[in-house]
Design a protein around this motif. Structure first.
Motif, PDB file in Angstrom:
ATOM      1  N   PHE A  95       3.065   3.260   5.712  1.00 25.68           N
ATOM      2  CA  PHE A  95       3.715   1.981   6.025  1.00 25.68           C
ATOM      3  C   PHE A  95       4.044   1.871   7.507  1.00 25.68           C
ATOM      4  CE2 PHE A  95       7.532  -0.854   5.960  1.00 25.68           C
ATOM      5  CZ  PHE A  95       6.864  -1.998   5.549  1.00 25.68           C
ATOM      6  N   GLY A  96       4.507   2.971   8.105  1.00 28.34           N
ATOM      7  CA  GLY A  96       4.858   2.945   9.526  1.00 28.34           C
ATOM      8  C   GLY A  96       3.669   2.660  10.416  1.00 28.34           C
ATOM      9  N   LEU A  97       2.518   3.267  10.102  1.00 22.60           N
ATOM     10  CA  LEU A  97       1.319   3.031  10.910  1.00 22.60           C
ATOM     11  C   LEU A  97       0.842   1.588  10.796  1.00 22.60           C
ATOM     12  CD1 LEU A  97      -0.695   6.324  10.255  1.00 22.60           C
ATOM     13  CD2 LEU A  97       0.342   5.594  12.407  1.00 22.60           C
ATOM     14  N   SER A  98       0.975   1.018   9.588  1.00 21.27           N
ATOM     15  CA  SER A  98       0.525  -0.368   9.401  1.00 21.27           C
ATOM     16  C   SER A  98       1.361  -1.346  10.208  1.00 21.27           C
ATOM     17  CB  SER A  98       0.579  -0.737   7.912  1.00 21.27           C
ATOM     18  OG  SER A  98       1.914  -0.756   7.445  1.00 21.27           O
ATOM     19  N   LEU A 129      -5.717   6.718  11.769  1.00 23.74           N
ATOM     20  CA  LEU A 129      -4.671   7.637  11.320  1.00 23.74           C
ATOM     21  C   LEU A 129      -4.167   7.305   9.913  1.00 23.74           C
ATOM     22  CD1 LEU A 129      -2.521   7.991  14.575  1.00 23.74           C
ATOM     23  CD2 LEU A 129      -3.915   9.761  13.502  1.00 23.74           C
ATOM     24  N   GLY A 130      -4.423   6.093   9.448  1.00 25.52           N
ATOM     25  CA  GLY A 130      -3.926   5.689   8.132  1.00 25.52           C
ATOM     26  C   GLY A 130      -4.390   6.583   7.001  1.00 25.52           C
ATOM     27  N   VAL A 131      -5.537   7.231   7.172  1.00 21.69           N
ATOM     28  CA  VAL A 131      -6.068   8.086   6.112  1.00 21.69           C
ATOM     29  C   VAL A 131      -5.177   9.301   5.877  1.00 21.69           C
ATOM     30  CG1 VAL A 131      -7.535   9.470   7.627  1.00 21.69           C
ATOM     31  CG2 VAL A 131      -8.196   9.149   5.251  1.00 21.69           C
ATOM     32  N   TYR A 132      -4.409   9.713   6.902  1.00 20.82           N
ATOM     33  CA  TYR A 132      -3.583  10.912   6.752  1.00 20.82           C
ATOM     34  C   TYR A 132      -2.473  10.712   5.727  1.00 20.82           C
ATOM     35  CZ  TYR A 132      -5.896  13.095  10.694  1.00 20.82           C
ATOM     36  OH  TYR A 132      -6.828  13.656  11.511  1.00 20.82           O
ATOM     37  N   GLY A 133      -1.889   9.518   5.686  1.00 18.00           N
ATOM     38  CA  GLY A 133      -0.856   9.267   4.695  1.00 18.00           C
ATOM     39  C   GLY A 133      -1.375   9.428   3.279  1.00 18.00           C
ATOM     40  N   ILE A 134      -2.606   8.952   3.046  1.00 17.83           N
ATOM     41  CA  ILE A 134      -3.190   9.044   1.704  1.00 17.83           C
ATOM     42  C   ILE A 134      -3.566  10.481   1.371  1.00 17.83           C
ATOM     43  CG2 ILE A 134      -5.190   8.336   0.332  1.00 17.83           C
ATOM     44  CD1 ILE A 134      -5.042   5.642   1.757  1.00 17.83           C
ATOM     45  N   ILE A 135      -4.139  11.216   2.322  1.00 17.20           N
ATOM     46  CA  ILE A 135      -4.505  12.618   2.082  1.00 17.20           C
ATOM     47  C   ILE A 135      -3.258  13.448   1.808  1.00 17.20           C
ATOM     48  CG2 ILE A 135      -5.430  14.698   3.170  1.00 17.20           C
ATOM     49  CD1 ILE A 135      -7.449  12.978   4.581  1.00 17.20           C
ATOM     50  N   ILE A 136      -2.210  13.251   2.608  1.00 16.14           N
ATOM     51  CA  ILE A 136      -0.968  14.006   2.407  1.00 16.14           C
ATOM     52  C   ILE A 136      -0.363  13.684   1.047  1.00 16.14           C
ATOM     53  CG2 ILE A 136       1.411  14.241   3.223  1.00 16.14           C
ATOM     54  CD1 ILE A 136       0.325  13.853   6.069  1.00 16.14           C
ATOM     55  N   ALA A 137      -0.405  12.416   0.646  1.00 18.16           N
ATOM     56  CA  ALA A 137       0.137  12.031  -0.663  1.00 18.16           C
ATOM     57  C   ALA A 137      -0.617  12.717  -1.786  1.00 18.16           C
ATOM     58  CB  ALA A 137       0.065  10.517  -0.829  1.00 18.16           C
ATOM     59  N   GLY A 138      -1.950  12.745  -1.715  1.00 16.73           N
ATOM     60  CA  GLY A 138      -2.736  13.379  -2.763  1.00 16.73           C
ATOM     61  C   GLY A 138      -2.507  14.870  -2.851  1.00 16.73           C
ATOM     62  N   TRP A 139      -2.418  15.528  -1.689  1.00 15.42           N
ATOM     63  CA  TRP A 139      -2.236  16.982  -1.683  1.00 15.42           C
ATOM     64  C   TRP A 139      -0.822  17.367  -2.085  1.00 15.42           C
ATOM     65  CZ3 TRP A 139       0.880  20.392   0.983  1.00 15.42           C
ATOM     66  CH2 TRP A 139       0.544  21.739   0.862  1.00 15.42           C
ATOM     67  N   ALA A 140       0.184  16.650  -1.561  1.00 13.87           N
ATOM     68  CA  ALA A 140       1.577  17.007  -1.810  1.00 13.87           C
ATOM     69  C   ALA A 140       1.990  16.762  -3.254  1.00 13.87           C
ATOM     70  CB  ALA A 140       2.494  16.220  -0.873  1.00 13.87           C
ATOM     71  N   SER A 141       1.253  15.912  -3.992  1.00 17.13           N
ATOM     72  CA  SER A 141       1.622  15.628  -5.383  1.00 17.13           C
ATOM     73  C   SER A 141       1.366  16.813  -6.309  1.00 17.13           C
ATOM     74  CB  SER A 141       0.838  14.413  -5.892  1.00 17.13           C
ATOM     75  OG  SER A 141       1.175  13.264  -5.154  1.00 17.13           O
ATOM     76  N   ASN A 142       0.540  17.775  -5.875  1.00 17.08           N
ATOM     77  CA  ASN A 142       0.221  18.950  -6.686  1.00 17.08           C
ATOM     78  C   ASN A 142      -0.333  18.553  -8.049  1.00 17.08           C
ATOM     79  OD1 ASN A 142      -0.014  21.713  -7.163  1.00 17.08           O
ATOM     80  ND2 ASN A 142       2.002  21.833  -8.136  1.00 17.08           N
ATOM     81  N   GLY A 244       2.152  -1.100   2.439  1.00 18.00           N
ATOM     82  CA  GLY A 244       1.261  -0.641   3.502  1.00 18.00           C
ATOM     83  C   GLY A 244      -0.145  -1.183   3.341  1.00 18.00           C
ATOM     84  N   GLU A 245      -0.623  -1.247   2.088  1.00 18.79           N
ATOM     85  CA  GLU A 245      -1.957  -1.797   1.838  1.00 18.79           C
ATOM     86  C   GLU A 245      -2.035  -3.266   2.249  1.00 18.79           C
ATOM     87  OE1 GLU A 245      -4.485  -3.152  -2.071  1.00 18.79           O
ATOM     88  OE2 GLU A 245      -3.546  -1.178  -2.126  1.00 18.79           O
ATOM     89  N   TYR A 246      -1.005  -4.038   1.906  1.00 18.78           N
ATOM     90  CA  TYR A 246      -1.030  -5.463   2.241  1.00 18.78           C
ATOM     91  C   TYR A 246      -0.802  -5.690   3.735  1.00 18.78           C
ATOM     92  CZ  TYR A 246      -1.370  -6.809  -2.612  1.00 18.78           C
ATOM     93  OH  TYR A 246      -1.828  -6.991  -3.895  1.00 18.78           O
ATOM     94  N   ALA A 247       0.015  -4.830   4.370  1.00 17.39           N
ATOM     95  CA  ALA A 247       0.187  -4.930   5.814  1.00 17.39           C
ATOM     96  C   ALA A 247      -1.121  -4.617   6.535  1.00 17.39           C
ATOM     97  CB  ALA A 247       1.293  -3.976   6.280  1.00 17.39           C
ATOM     98  N   ASN A 248      -1.881  -3.663   6.017  1.00 17.87           N
ATOM     99  CA  ASN A 248      -3.185  -3.358   6.606  1.00 17.87           C
ATOM    100  C   ASN A 248      -4.167  -4.512   6.435  1.00 17.87           C
ATOM    101  OD1 ASN A 248      -2.814  -0.784   7.755  1.00 17.87           O
ATOM    102  ND2 ASN A 248      -2.983   0.193   5.759  1.00 17.87           N
TER     103      ASN A 248
END
Length: 340
Positions: A95-98, A129-142, A244-248
């Motif tokens: 959201f911050g990057l958007s 850089l927006g892709v990092y938020g999604i990658i971190i979310a997927g990995w951190a969810s375990n 964030g998706e709609y802001a993008n």
């Protein structure tokens, strides 16, 4: 007293002025993001011959606030054995990057927070850089499903960023500047959508893929991934991904307006149109491109993943590269390079 007066005039006042300017842009932007969700439901409902939101408020206009209030009251659940810091940080990054990308967007002549000479590179860097938020979310969810959705999104966004980069290079060759305001003023005689129509089409389709919108919403394919990278999120953490998706979407529409539709410039510089403020033309062009986003979602079925990758790497990449070479050759042969 002299030092206090200097500190107030040279430090405090500029900070307060800049903060007010930022809020003047962010508050309407946040309202636009909220009401874009409402407009999307209304547009799709109209295309499917149904009503859409019409209960909460006059004509349903308070529906976005009701949805936000509902999500705010939900419990924020953090999965067991997940990384809680990264899990909560990921939606904030997205959201911050958007929002931070709007620092260089010119709304009208002189109406921009930071009119830097490399504005288009700043925009391209923020969108990458927006892709990092999604990658971190997927990995951190375990969890395997969010991780698969994050990998899909990373591959998809990287693939279509290449095409967007070549589209931007084509426009920069025609302008000779990385400044967004100069890109707009270079279109006073003719909008770039006319000489670069194929690249404008590629940009719009790549923007759909870049924002994970239908028909390229593969990271959120409900049938096989149970909503993809954000499946473990709830409450406001889910809402930040959603916003964030709609802001993008709004950001990509603003980029498309600046690159191909003349930004704040009126159509054809027709005299009666010049009375309308530039910021109004800019908002209308963004609204038109956003309507295309919604129209496509209501019209086309979802692509298969192999079709998605084939389109990006085997169609868009060679065609956009050939168009860059063709544009550069044309400008050199006819001695039309900017700055000459």
């Amino acid at each position: 007293m002299g030092n206090a007066s200097y500190f107030w005039n040279e430090v405090i006042m500029p900070v307060l002025s800049l903060t007010g300017y930022i809020l003047l842009i962010l508050i309407p932007l946040l309202l636009a993001v909220a009401y874009l969700t409402f407009v999307e439901r209304k547009v799709i409902a109209a295309m499917q011959l149904r009503l859409g939101p019409n209960v909460v408020g006059w004509f349903g206009l308070l529906q976005p606030f009701a949805d936000g209030l509902k999500l705010l009251h939900k419990e924020t659940i953090i999965p067991t054995r997940s990384n809680p810091i990264l899990f909560l940080l990921a939606p904030l990054i997205t959201f911050g990057l958007s929002l931070s990308a709007w620092a260089v967007i010119p709304f009208s002549p002189g109406c921009v927070i930071s009119n830097i000479n490399v504005g288009i590179l700043y925009l391209f860097a923020i969108s990458s850089l927006g892709v990092y938020g999604i990658i971190i979310a997927g990995w951190a969810s375990n969890s395997k499903y969010p991780f698969l959705g994050a990998l899909r999104s990373a591959a998809q966004m990287v693939s279509y960023e290449v095409s967007i980069g070549l589209v931007i290079i084509t426009v920069l060759l025609s302008v000779g500047s990385l400044n967004l305001s100069e890109i707009v003023t270079a279109q006073e005689k003719v909008w770039f959508i006319i000489p670069h129509l194929p690249m404008a089409v590629i940009f719009i389709i790549s923007a759909l893929a870049e924002t994970n919108r239908a028909p390229f919403d593969l990271p959120e394919a409900e049938a096989e991934l149970v909503s993809g990278y954000n499946v473990e999120y709830s409450s406001m953490t889910f809402a930040l991904f959603f916003l964030g998706e709609y802001a993008n979407m709004i950001l990509m529409s603003a980029m498309g307006s600046i690159l191909f539709l003349g930004g704040w410039l009126p159509p054809f510089n027709f005299a009666p149109f010049t009375w309308i403020p530039g910021i109004v033309w800019f908002a209308l062009k963004i609204s038109f491109l956003l309507f295309i986003f919604l129209w496509v979602r209501a019209t086309f079925p979802r692509y298969r993943y192999d079709q998605l990758m084939r389109l990006g790497w085997k169609v868009f990449l060679p065609f956009s590269l050939a168009w860059v070479v063709l544009t550069a050759s044309f400008l050199v042969i006819f001695n039309l390079l900017p700055g000459k």
